[in-house]
Design an enzyme around this catalytic site. Sequence first.
Site, PDB file in Angstrom:
ATOM      1  N   GLY A 194       0.826  -1.196   0.000  1.00 42.20           N
ATOM      2  CA  GLY A 194       0.000   0.000   0.000  1.00 42.20           C
ATOM      3  C   GLY A 194       0.860   1.246   0.000  1.00 42.20           C
ATOM      4  O   GLY A 194       2.080   1.196   0.132  1.00 42.20           O
TER       5      GLY A 194
ATOM      6  N   GLY B 119      -0.020   8.972   2.555  1.00 40.34           N
ATOM      7  CA  GLY B 119       0.562  10.296   2.505  1.00 40.34           C
ATOM      8  C   GLY B 119       1.970  10.359   3.049  1.00 40.34           C
ATOM      9  O   GLY B 119       2.750  11.242   2.692  1.00 40.34           O
TER      10      GLY B 119
ATOM     11  N   LYS C 249       8.043  -0.235   5.569  1.00 40.28           N
ATOM     12  CA  LYS C 249       7.517   1.097   5.256  1.00 40.28           C
ATOM     13  C   LYS C 249       8.683   2.043   5.000  1.00 40.28           C
ATOM     14  O   LYS C 249       9.616   2.127   5.787  1.00 40.28           O
ATOM     15  CB  LYS C 249       6.654   1.648   6.386  1.00 40.28           C
ATOM     16  CG  LYS C 249       6.187   3.093   6.127  1.00 40.28           C
ATOM     17  CD  LYS C 249       5.472   3.708   7.303  1.00 40.28           C
ATOM     18  CE  LYS C 249       4.004   3.314   7.300  1.00 40.28           C
ATOM     19  NZ  LYS C 249       3.244   4.072   8.323  1.00 40.28           N
TER      20      LYS C 249
ATOM     21  N   ASP D 256      -6.089   6.010  14.916  1.00 45.69           N
ATOM     22  CA  ASP D 256      -6.625   5.642  13.595  1.00 45.69           C
ATOM     23  C   ASP D 256      -7.165   4.218  13.622  1.00 45.69           C
ATOM     24  O   ASP D 256      -6.874   3.421  12.734  1.00 45.69           O
ATOM     25  CB  ASP D 256      -5.561   5.800  12.514  1.00 45.69           C
ATOM     26  CG  ASP D 256      -6.178   5.938  11.113  1.00 45.69           C
ATOM     27  OD1 ASP D 256      -7.370   6.275  11.029  1.00 45.69           O
ATOM     28  OD2 ASP D 256      -5.471   5.707  10.122  1.00 45.69           O
TER      29      ASP D 256
END
Length: 652
Positions: free
Chosen positions: A26, A29, A47, A141
Amino acid sequence: MPTRVHPARPGDPARIGPYRIIGRLGSGGMGTVHAALDPEGRRVAVKVIHAAQSDDDEFRARFRREVEVSRRVSGPCLVPLLAADTDGAAPWLATEYVPGPTLAQHITADGPLGGARLYALAAGTAAALAAVHAAGVAHRDVKPANVVLAPSGPRVLDFGIAHAVDGTSVTRTGVMTGTAGWISPEAYRTGTTSPAGDVFAWGALIAYAATGRLPFGTGAPDAVAYRVMSGDPDTAGMPDDLLGLVTSALAKAPEDRPSAATLAEKCTALLAAQTTQALPPESDPNTAADDLVTAQWDMPALDDPAWQAPAGRRKGRTIAVVVGAAALAGALAGGLLFQASGPGARSSANGPTSVPSSTVDAKNSARAAVRSQGPAVVAEDDPGQGEASLTSWKASRSARTPAENDVFGAMGTGAWLDPIAYPAFDRDITFHLRRGEVYIATSGQELPPAAVQEVASTACLGLRDILKSYPDFPYHEYVVVDTARAQGPSIVWEDDFRTNTTCSTSVQNRTAPTAGQDPDWQPSEAGLEQARIPSTDRDEIRVAGGTVDTILSEWQGNSRLVTDPNWLDNRNMSVGFAPEESVMYVWAEKPAWDTATRDRWAALAADTACRAVIREAQARKEWRYAQYAVTIVDNAGSGTFLRWGSAGSCAA
């Protein structure tokens, strides 16, 4: 269940630290998450901060904070940090890869959870949040897309916007964090974030898991925010014993909510009762939750084949240059996209794997879309006849005439593609006068289908501008040659810029019927969910507002009264964007509409959306949305997709 591992893109690194990259999980931002293998072959998620942000001191500080948080937090149903480099040119962190669908994907495909599985989800996620809060951190989140239903139990992901309760956050001041519908009332009112906000999101998460419905509904973000702050959640159909805990977690005032630790303890007891197991006296709630969840979890292990055959690294003979499935099929009448594929690839969902090679008139817009099996480098004995080929490209020459010299400037001397994503991209323009062809040879890095379309559009628009200054310009075709392909230079696009008056690079056949459905791609519930996230991009907001206003203005001509069941306004119709799919979604919350009314509205909405997308694509090359989808949303928040297509299927 959709795959979670997507192919690596041109420009993606082959290795990060000790890890070999095989694909993407994925992109957001802050960074891109890559699928990778460690030296022992174990699966890892890595990441990496986006290149444009790695020099931003604030973003780098946020990333260091994320690594610190990940190191501090451990416990049941969490994902441990394996390694990190916060000081490198491209900072990264690596965690274990968690297989399985997200909660959102599972409910979309299979419906709500029930029985021991539901109680295990409630206990496991509450225990995970309890561990997070015990480390002095708020997640901020919690939502279905950040919970993975792994074979060993649910796992809570993504501390990308987590911050410490002690106030050492480095999140940008004044920026709302979280996702509409999963933000607490106090966060909406004052921007306050705390563990209590996570508890509120947990209550919404379990209600959604139990019912399959978004507890505060769908629609415009401000409408959802109003329901969160003032309305009652939709919890109809939940088990009574779990309902009480969820209701307390969804209390409007943060001080009225239980702690995550209390919820974990009570949910673990409910899970024990469901599974007829007794908890040991004075047992650790976190350990008990972990043991029970592991023992009672029954999600199947569905392996992703992408791990077995990493994209771009397969061995074996490459077969013919064929039109890439899904993304590229359908470009028969105007532009030809060719993509080298591995054995077994298909030209389209309904087409053959290959067709006999044919020679057709270069001016014929209905060309053969697939070339026969053979080498990727296609040659012709006579470069003066038939389709464009690498032979005719090699026979082309540099600019000589004033018009030819002006072509490069007309196409734009700046960057054609995003310089961050395509830092090595370059191009050369040559001419074959006898064939009437202009060749654009790209170099530096291999181009994916979306980039090929962008190059083709830029070239076409420039050549049509040349026609205005030089009406006798003796060319009609333009051909894009990708010289950076691993198997050698390949023709990836060919079109007639004189007949393609809108310079459409639609993957949809421009002679397709007016049914409004592109047969070679489909919108998704995941894309619709992403489109519901409020945008901060000015162009997206402007286009969405204009599209809504146009549709409402046209539609209300048939529906003058608010009491009319066909009435639409900003409360029950929205436009949003799914950046990962490059799709603009238009949806109306009108589940009671009959088929005729749906079709009538869908035709209007699709036409308006298509025109909006193509206008923006022609006006600015940085506009990323090339497709649109129109849907009716039901009371559960799911969409019934009525029409979808690509820019170019309509006239601007």
